[in-house]
Design an enzyme around this catalytic site. Structure first.
Site, short mmCIF file in Angstrom:
data_model
loop_
_atom_site.label_atom_id
_atom_site.label_comp_id
_atom_site.label_asym_id
_atom_site.label_seq_id
_atom_site.Cartn_x
_atom_site.Cartn_y
_atom_site.Cartn_z
N ASN A 76 -4.97 8.62 12.25
CA ASN A 76 -5.78 9.11 11.13
C ASN A 76 -6.80 8.04 10.78
OD1 ASN A 76 -6.81 10.08 8.76
ND2 ASN A 76 -4.87 9.99 7.61
N LYS A 121 -9.21 8.20 8.81
CA LYS A 121 -9.65 8.29 7.40
C LYS A 121 -11.16 8.16 7.29
CE LYS A 121 -5.11 6.75 6.01
NZ LYS A 121 -4.26 6.09 5.05
N GLY A 171 -0.88 2.38 3.78
CA GLY A 171 -1.95 1.40 3.61
C GLY A 171 -1.53 0.16 2.84
N SER A 199 2.08 2.48 7.17
CA SER A 199 2.11 1.10 7.65
C SER A 199 2.80 0.93 9.01
CB SER A 199 2.72 0.16 6.60
OG SER A 199 1.88 0.13 5.45
N GLU A 244 -3.50 11.01 0.14
CA GLU A 244 -4.78 10.66 -0.48
C GLU A 244 -5.47 11.92 -1.01
OE1 GLU A 244 -6.03 8.36 2.86
OE2 GLU A 244 -4.50 6.90 2.32
N GLU A 275 5.41 10.79 4.98
CA GLU A 275 4.67 9.58 4.68
C GLU A 275 4.93 9.16 3.24
OE1 GLU A 275 1.01 9.10 7.36
OE2 GLU A 275 0.42 10.54 5.83
N HIS A 324 -2.21 15.37 2.97
CA HIS A 324 -2.14 13.91 3.00
C HIS A 324 -2.09 13.38 1.57
CE1 HIS A 324 -3.15 9.72 3.55
NE2 HIS A 324 -2.69 9.86 4.76
P1 PGA Z 1 -1.40 3.60 7.26
O1 PGA Z 1 -1.80 5.11 6.91
O2 PGA Z 1 -0.85 3.59 8.65
O3 PGA Z 1 -2.70 2.82 7.15
O4 PGA Z 1 -0.40 3.16 6.25
C1 PGA Z 1 -1.00 6.17 7.33
C2 PGA Z 1 -1.58 7.48 6.89
O5 PGA Z 1 -2.15 7.54 5.80
O6 PGA Z 1 -1.51 8.49 7.61
#
Ligand code: PGA
Length: 314
Positions: free
Chosen positions: A70, A72, A230, A270, A156, A224, A154
């Site tokens: 992803n 983003k 993140g 992460s 976010e 997640e 997601h």
């Molecule tokens: P990250 O994000 O690996 O940077 O923690 C994962 C995601 O949001 O799918």
């Protein structure tokens, strides 16, 4: 790594759902089988049916390992050219479904330069057919430029943009109806985990998907935990496995044993080249959704190739 799914026994009742002697490879039996017609089976996968058995794959699910990147809201034409070139030259294990989700504006560039070995996902889609919806992207448009998947739900989009369960469910239903695969994200906030609500939150999010979609055939579930996204704070393998097995049991009890067995449940938050191996060994982790580390081609390849860690010594 060719693998054969070997059912160790035929249809069985809830009580014989999995034999105790295999509990080292397969979790112990769920206590409740709400679908009496179902015949979920324990699967052990052997490296070859003809050669002496050398390795067993620790997978509770029966779907192909799945790794999504992803990207983003990151990248420029230049950085994405480099990332695509790194991915094109990476050596990827063959028995993994690999998907990347570039920002919308770069999908066309990626589609025309990336190897067909890797499929393209969008990071969002509209709830229905396109039209007068300023700023939105329709499923039809995504298909037109070669997307096969869309990431929905997601954290976010849930927690920064404010999308709720019902809205996300509608998006999933529409995307599926048009033939896009859905990477359906679920996961709890830190305060929800600390309040002991992790399972409740995940089940509610799952239910919203289940209530909206006609079939689970083209859905991958991404667990997640929001506190891990993140932050560099990855869930421990045990924490992740605990939720993954609960998700699989939820599917078994609320959808069907077949769906529970076939649906990939991938972990995100992460994940990186250093921690993917231990996570991949967990039997209900069927792959990963990767954010930050997916922006580095070689590291993403390492995560894809962690499928080899599913093999344990027999
Ligand atoms: P990250 O994000 O690996 O940077 O923690 C994962 C995601 O949001 O799918």
């Amino acid at each position: 790594m060719a693998m054969l799914s070997t059912a160790l026994s035929g249809p069985k009742s809830a009580t014989s759902y999995c034999a105790p002697e295999f509990s080292g490879l397969r979790r112990l039996c769920p206590n409740n089988n709400s679908n009496s017609n179902s015949h979920s089976q324990s699967f052990l996968r052997f490296s070859s049916p003809r050669k002496p058995l050398k390795s067993v794959v620790a997978m509770a699910g029966t779907g192909t390992f799945f790794v999504g990147g992803n990207w983003k809201c990151n990248g420029t034409k230049e950085s994405i050219t480099k990332l695509v070139s790194d991915l094109n030259s990476a050596k990827l294990e063959s028995d993994v479904d690999v998907v990347v989700a570039p920002p919308f504006v770069y999908i066309d560039q990626v589609k025309s330069s990336l190897t067909d070995r890797i499929e393209i996902a969008a990071q969002n889609s509209w709830i229905g057919k396109g039209g007068a919806f300023t700023g939105e992207i329709s499923v039809e448009q995504l298909k037109d430029i070669g997307c096969k998947w869309v990431i929905l739900g997601h954290s976010e989009r849930r927690h920064v943009i404010g999308e709720d369960n019902q809205f996300i469910g509608k998006k999933a239903a529409y995307a599926l109806s048009q033939g896009l695969g859905v990477i359906a994200c679920i996961g709890e906030l830190l305060e929800e985990r600390e309040a002991g609500k992790t399972f409740d939150v995940c089940y509610q999010q799952l239910k919203a998907f289940a209530d909206a979609v006609p079939s689970w055939d083209n859905i991958v579930i991404a667990y997640e935990p929001v506190w891990a996204i993140g932050t560099g704070v990855v869930a421990t393998p045990v924490q992740a496995q605990e939720v993954h097995v609960a998700v699989r049991d939820w599917l078994k009890n609320n959808v069907s044993a077949e769906v529970a067995s076939k649906t990939r449940i991938i972990y995100g938050g992460s994940v990186n080249g250093g921690n993917c191996a231990e996570l991949a060994k967990q039997e209900d982790i069927d792959g990963f959704l990767v954010g930050g580390a997916s922006l580095k081609g070689p590291e993403f390849a390492t995560i894809v190739n962690s499928v080899t860690c599913k093999k344990v010594a027999a």
